[in-house]
Design a protein around this motif. Structure first.
Motif, mmCIF file in Angstrom:
data_model
loop_
_atom_site.group_PDB
_atom_site.id
_atom_site.type_symbol
_atom_site.label_atom_id
_atom_site.label_comp_id
_atom_site.label_asym_id
_atom_site.label_seq_id
_atom_site.Cartn_x
_atom_site.Cartn_y
_atom_site.Cartn_z
ATOM 1 N N LEU A 39 -9.716 8.314 -7.786
ATOM 2 C CA LEU A 39 -9.679 7.338 -7.047
ATOM 3 C C LEU A 39 -8.565 7.398 -6.110
ATOM 4 O O LEU A 39 -9.165 6.993 -4.962
ATOM 5 N N GLN A 40 -7.949 8.078 -5.652
ATOM 6 C CA GLN A 40 -6.896 8.096 -4.741
ATOM 7 C C GLN A 40 -7.029 8.279 -3.829
ATOM 8 O O GLN A 40 -7.635 7.823 -2.754
ATOM 9 N N HIS A 41 -7.894 9.307 -4.023
ATOM 10 C CA HIS A 41 -9.409 10.077 -2.962
ATOM 11 C C HIS A 41 -9.451 8.795 -1.986
ATOM 12 O O HIS A 41 -9.941 8.726 -0.560
ATOM 13 N N GLU A 42 -10.694 8.675 -3.142
ATOM 14 C CA GLU A 42 -11.106 7.016 -2.289
ATOM 15 C C GLU A 42 -10.483 6.216 -1.136
ATOM 16 O O GLU A 42 -10.913 6.010 -0.318
ATOM 17 N N VAL A 43 -9.614 6.517 -1.743
ATOM 18 C CA VAL A 43 -8.306 4.729 -0.678
ATOM 19 C C VAL A 43 -8.304 5.667 -0.507
ATOM 20 O O VAL A 43 -8.797 4.542 1.353
ATOM 21 N N ARG A 44 -8.099 6.356 0.003
ATOM 22 C CA ARG A 44 -7.510 7.339 1.114
ATOM 23 C C ARG A 44 -8.890 7.296 2.377
ATOM 24 O O ARG A 44 -8.854 6.685 3.835
ATOM 25 N N LEU A 45 -9.711 7.607 1.787
ATOM 26 C CA LEU A 45 -10.968 7.533 2.574
ATOM 27 C C LEU A 45 -11.069 6.108 3.436
ATOM 28 O O LEU A 45 -12.334 6.057 4.116
ATOM 29 N N ASN A 46 -11.050 5.132 2.634
ATOM 30 C CA ASN A 46 -11.203 3.541 2.744
ATOM 31 C C ASN A 46 -10.304 3.613 3.987
ATOM 32 O O ASN A 46 -10.343 2.188 4.793
ATOM 33 N N GLY A 47 -9.320 3.975 4.255
ATOM 34 C CA GLY A 47 -8.362 3.444 5.649
ATOM 35 C C GLY A 47 -6.851 2.999 4.094
ATOM 36 O O GLY A 47 -6.189 2.697 5.291
ATOM 37 N N ALA A 48 -7.221 3.283 3.382
ATOM 38 C CA ALA A 48 -6.257 2.994 2.206
ATOM 39 C C ALA A 48 -5.735 1.818 2.446
ATOM 40 O O ALA A 48 -4.563 1.341 2.827
ATOM 41 N N PRO A 49 -6.642 0.795 2.113
ATOM 42 C CA PRO A 49 -6.040 -0.604 2.380
ATOM 43 C C PRO A 49 -4.764 -0.473 0.778
ATOM 44 O O PRO A 49 -4.755 -0.146 -0.085
ATOM 45 N N GLU A 50 -4.542 -1.615 0.528
ATOM 46 C CA GLU A 50 -3.251 -2.660 0.144
ATOM 47 C C GLU A 50 -3.794 -2.712 -1.260
ATOM 48 O O GLU A 50 -4.783 -3.580 -1.143
ATOM 49 N N HIS A 51 -2.899 -2.363 -2.488
ATOM 50 C CA HIS A 51 -3.443 -2.372 -3.632
ATOM 51 C C HIS A 51 -2.245 -2.660 -4.642
ATOM 52 O O HIS A 51 -1.956 -1.503 -4.759
ATOM 53 N N ASP A 52 -1.948 -2.937 -5.399
ATOM 54 C CA ASP A 52 -0.899 -3.390 -6.230
ATOM 55 C C ASP A 52 -1.213 -2.191 -7.731
ATOM 56 O O ASP A 52 -2.380 -1.730 -7.534
ATOM 57 N N THR A 53 -0.446 -2.046 -8.221
ATOM 58 C CA THR A 53 -0.276 -0.654 -8.934
ATOM 59 C C THR A 53 -0.973 -1.305 -10.667
ATOM 60 O O THR A 53 -2.421 -0.560 -10.730
ATOM 61 N N ASP A 54 -1.561 -2.345 -10.496
ATOM 62 C CA ASP A 54 -1.985 -3.036 -11.374
ATOM 63 C C ASP A 54 -3.310 -2.909 -11.435
ATOM 64 O O ASP A 54 -4.280 -2.595 -12.131
ATOM 65 N N TRP A 55 -4.083 -2.641 -9.926
ATOM 66 C CA TRP A 55 -5.241 -2.704 -9.940
ATOM 67 C C TRP A 55 -5.882 -0.715 -10.346
ATOM 68 O O TRP A 55 -6.707 -0.471 -10.250
#
Ligand SMILES: *Cc1c(COP(=O)(O)O)cnc(C)c1O
Length: 441
Positions: A39-55
């Motif tokens: 999940l972290q990897h995908e978020v970084r690949l997508n330019g790390a859009p901000e999500h809160d911890t709950d997400w």
């Protein structure tokens, strides 16, 4: 400091969240960690859009749930296509399911001769019943009908000619073409005749070189009409005999019991195909026969012995669970209870009026849920390349409502942009699930 990637919560932080702590009681830690890292990897690949911890927590839970879900799942077939290849072809009878369970949960005499107390052969199972039901001298069961065809061509026609009419070089499904499979068997394809017409003299003139077999193929999923002619098995027999080569007939669907009384005509039964004079016929276990996936070879005892002795047979061999289910399925025919016991025959012989009665009740239930559906006459299909020209009269429920996600998923046809429900292939106990799936969407 402003790098948004810093906003991605660490594995440790996420694992300390209450929901994931609870999850760790049933889920191995490394599996949860792998999901979080992905999940972290995908978020970084997508330019790390901000999500809160709950997400992150919700995503992790949802992904783990998906991982637990089997890939192969039951679906509700509301298409009315009885032998739907994409939906697994023939559902099995209760007796076949019991036989699978009995055989699967403990040891069996798969390759053990109980009367001799010595090593036996898996190929002895089902043969007596197959011969009883079709009049064959001998039988052999392999993995599927494509395998049966490969085995037959390899045994009789490797490095020789296999003679077949151009009108029978059919494509059965996405990746199954008769000419391609014939060549992979090592046989050299000798095409005779024209697409629409083949005569006996075409076969005769092909019998000059080294011929290993004559092959007739059931066209299965299409019909030819107009200026057409073909040579029947009966008319090919003298030619095969005169040249001492086996006459093979790939039937495809494997009808055991005549169904002309319900309007299904034009498909020979295995018994008829054999009595026409073919030396070896091949058929599927999970088409009209209504059993498990299997390839069945029937015919002359000497030819069947040669097939069984071919080392390739080992690579195409049938599994014990298949044999268990096939035997129980064949037993239903032998007992005369096939039409009530086997789901496929029950569905194929179901009178349209019975379907109408069920459809009227379902229409009422849908109405109570605020869904309008029209009841109209229509046709169900046999499927599986059997009885291509035959249509089974049925009643359809047509609705503007679409099918929502449900477990099991409901699969239906779309007719003129409306959802069409055909209850021929739906078990009565699944009707409520259809109402739910249409209501949810
Ligand atoms: C369906 C079919 C096959 C393939 O059978 P499988 O059991 O799916 O391998 C081969 N030949 C004919 C004529 C068929 O209809």
């Amino acid at each position: 400091m402003d790098d948004p990637r810093r906003a991605i919560p660490s594995v440790e932080k996420l694992l300390s969240e209450h929901v994931l702590q609870q999850l760790l009681e049933t889920e191995p830690r490394n599996r949860v960690v792998n999901v979080i890292r992905g999940l972290q990897h995908e978020v970084r690949l997508n330019g790390a859009p901000e999500h809160d911890t709950d997400w992150y927590v919700q995503q992790t839970v949802a992904r783990l749930q998906k991982l637990r879900q089997p890939s192969l799942r039951r679906v509700i077939n509301a298409t009315g296509v009885v032998l739907h290849t994409n939906l697994g072809r023939a559902p099995l009878s209760e007796a076949a399911l019991r036989a699978i369970q009995e055989t699967a949960q403990d040891y069996s005499n798969l390759e053990y001769d109980l009367s001799a107390g010595a090593r036996g052969s898996r190929y002895d199972h089902c043969t007596r019943l197959l011969c009883e039901l079709t009049g064959a001298d001998a039988a052999l069961v392999v993995n599927n009908n494509a395998a049966a065809l490969v085995l037959a061509l390899h045994t009789f026609a490797a490095r020789k000619h296999a003679v077949v009419s151009r009108g029978e070089l059919v494509e059965i499904g996405g990746s199954f073409r008769i000419p391609e499979i014939m060549e992979r068997s090592g046989a050299r394809l000798r095409e005779v005749g024209a697409t629409n017409r083949t005569h006996l003299r075409d076969y005769e003139s092909a019998l000059d070189g080294e011929v290993g077999a004559l092959l007739k193929v059931h066209r299965s999923n299409f019909e030819m009409s107009g200026f057409v002619s073909e040579v029947s098995v009966r008319d090919l027999v003298p030619l095969a005999r005169a040249h001492s080569v086996p006459l093979l007939h790939d039937l495809g669907s494997g009808l055991i019991e005549d169904l002309s009384d319900v309007g299904l005509r034009g498909e020979p039964t295995a018994r008829e195909a054999l009595s026409a004079g073919a030396d070896v016929i091949t058929l599927s276990g999970d088409k009209l026969l209504g059993g498990p996936q299997a390839g069945i070879l029937l015919g002359n005892a000497e030819y069947i012995r040669q097939l069984r002795d071919n080392p390739l047979c080992r690579a195409l061999r049938v599994d014990k669970l298949t044999l268990a289910a096939l035997e129980a399925t064949l037993q239903a025919y032998a007992q005369g209870t096939a039409r009530t016991e086997l789901p496929t025959l029950r569905m194929l012989t179901m009178p349209a009026d019975d379907i109408r009665v069920r459809a009227v009740a379902l229409q009422q239930k849908l109405r109570e849920n605020g869904i309008r559906a029209d009841l109209v006459p229509g046709t169900s299909a046999v499927g599986g390349g059997a009885f291509p020209g035959s249509e089974l009269p049925t009643f359809l429920l047509l609705t503007e409502a679409s099918i929502g996600a449900s477990e099991p998923r409901v699969i239906a046809r779309t007719i003129e942009q409306r959802t069409a429900i055909d209850l021929r292939t739906v078990r009565p106990q699944d009707e409520a699930a259809i109402v739910a799936a249409l209501t949810r969407a």
